[in-house]
Design a protein around this motif. Structure first.
Motif, short mmCIF file in Angstrom:
data_model
loop_
_atom_site.label_atom_id
_atom_site.label_comp_id
_atom_site.label_asym_id
_atom_site.label_seq_id
_atom_site.Cartn_x
_atom_site.Cartn_y
_atom_site.Cartn_z
N ALA A 114 92.67 51.86 1.54
CA ALA A 114 93.21 50.62 0.97
C ALA A 114 92.96 49.48 1.94
O ALA A 114 93.19 49.60 3.14
N GLY A 147 103.40 46.69 -0.29
CA GLY A 147 102.84 47.92 0.27
C GLY A 147 103.59 49.17 -0.14
O GLY A 147 103.20 50.27 0.26
N ALA A 148 104.65 49.05 -0.92
CA ALA A 148 105.42 50.24 -1.29
C ALA A 148 104.61 51.16 -2.19
O ALA A 148 104.81 52.37 -2.21
N ASP A 149 103.69 50.60 -2.92
CA ASP A 149 102.87 51.39 -3.83
C ASP A 149 101.67 51.97 -3.07
O ASP A 149 101.52 53.18 -2.96
N VAL A 150 100.87 51.10 -2.53
CA VAL A 150 99.80 51.50 -1.61
C VAL A 150 99.86 50.54 -0.45
O VAL A 150 100.03 49.33 -0.65
N ALA A 151 99.72 51.06 0.77
CA ALA A 151 99.76 50.19 1.94
C ALA A 151 98.37 50.10 2.54
O ALA A 151 97.61 51.06 2.54
N ALA A 152 98.04 48.92 3.02
CA ALA A 152 96.74 48.70 3.65
C ALA A 152 96.50 49.76 4.71
O ALA A 152 97.39 50.07 5.49
N GLY A 153 95.30 50.32 4.73
CA GLY A 153 94.97 51.34 5.71
C GLY A 153 95.17 52.75 5.19
O GLY A 153 94.63 53.71 5.75
N GLU A 154 95.92 52.91 4.10
CA GLU A 154 96.11 54.24 3.54
C GLU A 154 94.80 54.80 3.02
O GLU A 154 93.96 54.07 2.50
N LEU A 182 94.27 46.49 1.22
CA LEU A 182 95.37 45.54 1.00
C LEU A 182 96.63 46.30 0.60
O LEU A 182 96.57 47.49 0.28
N ASP A 183 97.75 45.61 0.71
CA ASP A 183 99.01 46.19 0.26
C ASP A 183 99.14 46.01 -1.24
O ASP A 183 98.79 44.95 -1.78
N VAL A 184 99.66 47.03 -1.90
CA VAL A 184 99.98 46.92 -3.33
C VAL A 184 101.46 47.26 -3.51
O VAL A 184 101.87 48.35 -3.11
#
Lengths: 644, 644
Positions: B47, B155-162, B49-51
């Motif tokens: 990822a 970022g609770a859904d997808v966090a940058a760097g995941e 970006l944060d989602v």
């Protein structure tokens, strides 16, 4: 018009009935044979010709009259005169008389007068070199044959008038073989239902375009996801441009879609204005059959007719939209497309933990599966709440909340929990309906700290799944017995009976702007100066290490740790993922972020080291013999050797 | 160069190794997200970006400071001042202070100063109509919330760097959801292996073109069938024009295909010249790894390299070509395309009859399946050679001989019989590998007479299979216990204990040219005049009725039946299918044909009636309760009522 309330929710069965009452069928079209694979025939096809169309030699050899070979054997061959030859694709130029033979190749037309053939291996030709001109080659036949031997008669394969393929046949490559043999190059098939997809919402941006998070923009998830689901179900997806929340535009898009498609699916904004527009268009040009279904997720579902098209309004939240689509819409599209419901897509598993419901709605619970592997019958760990005496997979709910977009990518299937069920016990047997028959549950389920080295390490495994829940929650989940491995970073507070597979160290510290314009040298700068900091959440091992460092600084200064923390602006602003704080620095919203050297390097930022911490991988003691766990152990050993 | 012989056949394992040693992989390409479904990712996607990218309201309601609601409940609501509103897709224009709230819609950005939200259902607004200008709306909050309640944090859904998706992921609609959320509109995937298909043979004609049977032309079955198989396996099929047997042309086509494709498959002519050309091109530009495999069908298989392309030579016979393709080539294409081998595509069944082998080669036996239905444990008919005590399906070989093109369309899967196995007993348990996981064995297996009424009748059933073997062979097979029903026409010679389901009558006689130019009035004309007749085979019920009629004529004349038969030119020329004799009349090759009134009508020919015969449908006594048998019985009753 008043906004409707979900006062009388329809049952799931009523929702299915409502959708079944709509006609999604797209009619009939003729497609060339090359495009026929997987399509559904609408009419019976009878053979219009014999295959083969002629009596045909099955081997290379000699066509002859069987009677001429009677009594022949190796010792006493029959002698025949070869009077010509026929190759495949040629019309025979000769007619056989008694005592004659014709050289014939596989697939060639049997000449008139011949009623059998002998393969070349059972014959000899007598060397005739130097014989008189005009003398024909003598042939010795060393076997007797019966009439019809080695000949495929006209129509033996398919005979004219035979029923070749029935209506409703879903055309396979093998059927294409039969159709080819019959010379059919075009077939009447059911048209794919055209499904228009209208996503509404001012906040939606198409993937690939620039996103403005300050304005609350998000990428449109539903359009492409539902389109892929439509195509999976045998439909043809038509994406309509985002309508936004502007009423005239939304109405125009809906009317266009209804005119062009067999089914219109809307999803997106739940704003009152969007719902109002949909209502108005439906009431003016169609009929609303149903509003609201007693299912979770998915309550705000609409079913109706829009002009000549069927219409289903999906919830805006991606997980809800997809669950409703799969449960109610995809079966109707498959039915209309003539695509059979995939079979054998259910798996029996055991709940990995207790789950409570009790909302009186059918619950569609996305779940992941984890196989326990070869030593599941291991030491019968009393701490595990799940019966280990069989090897059915463990089932765990995947739920990041209703706004989440990614839950389904981390799930393997769905458990339907009836409205009368208040809870499922840990270990209880449940039926998981896989998302598709070719879903392969992950070989490895890992949980814990997120880490860039780990991300790369997992590339060595086939189809791993990793949930970056943080170090402490990871260890807790490992103790509960569901995941295969947990990854921790930094000091671990509690003992664990998990088996350590290996690990590496990582450098942590402060990530600052390129060139370090604020000349930050360490923690003291954050405490003493007016700098904006971004932290990680307390689940993170990085945060634990930071707290220890801050405690050390407090000791040095004879101050309290909490006091120092409070003097750092943003200390309590914890972000979830390892890159997010650093990205806040890039965005200019912070001066320093807690992070890893590797993250700073990856994002071209400056790094101020504060320490090293060890990252450790622990295995569920019951799973150490599982193939993927052993592969991970091997990969870990290689990583350590590389000094990564 | 000498033509190679199959002296040292490779084992199937060696053939697999040889193919595995070739590289079929097609490289990497980037595809738009809309085309990504089913493709295989070649690189990990993390990822970026944060989602969501911002703290986001999960519901419609009011953003506020949790502290302001502490202690509030239905009876004692907290009173707040509403200072503005934020909708989805808007940047908040306000910053909250203590005692303030902001109206917020689902998905909108939480304004600065707010740390929780309350859904609209738990609030009341005080009607302020007529109040002084400038006074803001008072809000009553009837519940207490904690910080973070009803908020989805950045970022609770997808966090940058995941780690989002790993290499090797086969992209599902759910993955498309995740990729959409991350704003990714293009992904790097494995290219589909390009597979060139070269069918050679002067006798081949593309479906849709005109066929000249006198020249021994046949429709090209392999090209389209193999192409469909290639696409099923995840490859991209490229059809090359027929090369014919002309050497230069064939060489040019092979070289073109090798230059453009990752794999070249040839099939078709087995003529020596074709093989020679292939050898020459391989020897000049590649390498021959293997010639001949110990497998039946499929012995004459070639594996090698052609320039930079992999090369496999398939047998020319369609069934052999397809079996070799499925067994050896499709798995390699799937591997190269990253498409997983389909799972759960095997079924255990019992042999419906004994089969003998003993050729010392691996036998790939195409088989059909028939389910015995609910009363399989019926009366334990001693005549049946199969144990009825379980309900596994019966398995029967489908084999029309090596030249047949259609066998596979009538088969459901393959049983592999090892070279050491000499025979399989009736009732023996075998593993059937289905052609694909979505193969649905037929609901009904019928055998017997072919008949146009029957063809239509079967359209009432879902997925029936009918093998038009003739009346007498049909009854024989029914007695052996495999089919569900047998259909007979005309007088039946032997008693049967089968259950009669129903039947109809059909008019039979002589089919002659339109207008009956020869003025044929009956059988006597065939006996007495110089007319060319076409008969049916002796398996046909039509033939039996004809023989009875001829016996009657012989009695009338005081002559011998055989004597009359010999005076009919073509009496011994029996064709297999009900339409074939009539089509011989159309082709001008006969003056009169044995046939049905319905056939004459269908083909616009003239009909001279000779009699009526009854067509009767008999069910296997063990299967009368099977759903499809009962459906057929119902359809039969309706047909009789219509007087068809």
């Amino acid at each position: 018009m008043n906004r409707k309330e979900f006062r009388d929710l329809a049952s799931p069965a009523e929702a299915r009935e409502a959708i079944d009452s709509l006609s999604l069928e797209g009619g009939i079209e003729r497609v060339p044979l090359t495009d026929a694979r997987g399509r559904t025939l609408v009419a019976r096809l009878d053979a219009e010709l014999d295959v083969p169309g002629f009596d045909r030699a099955s081997l290379d050899g000699y066509a002859l009259t069987a009677r001429d070979t009677f009594g022949a054997d190796e010792a006493d061959p029959a002698a025949l005169e070869v009077v010509g030859s026929v190759h495949a694709g040629e019309e025979p130029a000769v007619e056989l008389e008694a005592g004659q033979a014709v050289e014939i190749s596989t697939g060639a037309v049997m000449p008139d007068g011949a009623d059998a053939m002998v393969p070349v291996e059972r014959t000899d030709t007598v060397d005739n070199t130097g014989s008189n001109d005009g003398e024909r080659t003598p042939l010795l036949v060393r076997t007797a044959v019966a009439p019809g031997d080695n000949v495929m008669f006209a129509g033996a394969d398919v005979a004219a008038g035979e029923r070749a393929l029935g209506p409703g046949t879903r055309i396979t490559p093998r059927d294409i073989g039969l159709l080819s043999a019959l010379g059919i190059d075009e077939v009447p098939v059911r048209s794919k239902p055209r499904v228009g997809i209208v996503s509404t919402g001012d906040e939606l941006v198409r993937p690939g375009d620039e996103l403005d998070s300050d304005r609350g923009e998000i990428y449109d998830v539903n359009s492409y996801t539902i389109a892929a689901g439509v195509e999976d179900a045998g439909g043809e997806a038509v994406l309509y441009p985002h309508a936004g929340d502007e009423q005239d535009e939304m109405e125009r898009v809906l009317r266009d879609a209804a005119a062009e498609c067999d089914l219109v699916l809307s999803s997106g904004s739940t704003s009152a204005s969007a719902v109002d527009v949909i209502y108005r268009v439906i009431e003016e040009q169609g009929e609303l059959l149903l509003h609201g279904v007693s299912v979770k997720p998915g309550k705000p579902m609409l079913v109706g007719r829009l002009a000549d098209s069927a219409y289903v309004g999906l919830p805006g939240y991606p997980v809800s939209a997809m669950m409703v689509f799969r449960t109610f819409v995809a079966p109707a599209i498959r039915e209309a497309a003539g695509v059979p419901e995939p079979e054998s897509a259910t798996v029996t598993g055991r709940m990995g933990r207790e789950e409570r419901y009790g909302e009186g709605r059918l619950r569609l619970m996305p779940v992941g599966l984890v196989q326990r592997g070869p030593n599941a019958e291991g030491d019968g760990d009393a701490a595990s709440s799940v019966d280990d005496s069989d090897n059915t997979p463990l089932v765990y709910p995947v739920d990041k909340g209703s706004g989440a977009t990614t839950s389904l990518a981390q799930a393997d299937g769905v458990v339907e929990v009836g409205p009368e069920t208040d809870y499922l016990e840990a270990g209880e047997s449940v039926r998981v309906r896989l998302f598709s028959p070719d879903v392969r549950p992950p070989t490895l389920l890992g949980v814990g700290e997120d880490d860039p080295t780990l991300n790369r390490l997992l590339d060595h495994l086939e189809n791993p799944r990793y949930l970056p829940v943080g170090s402490r929650p990871g260890l807790r989940r490992l103790r509960d017995g569901v995941p295969d491995v947990a990854v921790t970073a930094g000091p671990i507070e509690r003992d664990t009976d998990a088996t350590e597979l290996g690990g590496w160290t990582r450098e942590w510290g402060l990530v600052v702007r390129p060139g370090n314009p604020d000349e930050i040298e360490g923690l003291s700068d954050l405490v003493d100066r007016d700098l904006q900091f971004v932290n990680r959440t307390s689940d993170s091992g990085l945060r634990v290490s930071l707290e220890r460092a801050l405690a050390g600084l407090a000791d040095d200064r004879g101050a309290g740790q909490r006091e120092l923390a409070e003097s750092i602006t943003g200390y309590d602003l914890g972000l979830r993922a390892h890159e997010s704080p650093a990205r806040t620095v890039i965005a200019g919203e912070a001066d320093a972020a807690l992070g890893l050297r590797e993250t700073a390097d990856h994002l071209s930022l400056e790094f101020i080291p504060l320490g090293e911490q060890s990252v450790r991988v622990f295995a569920n003691p019951d799973r150490t013999a599982k193939a993927s766990v052993r592969e991970l152990e091997t990969a870990l050993a290689e990583t350590s050797n590389e000094g990564a």
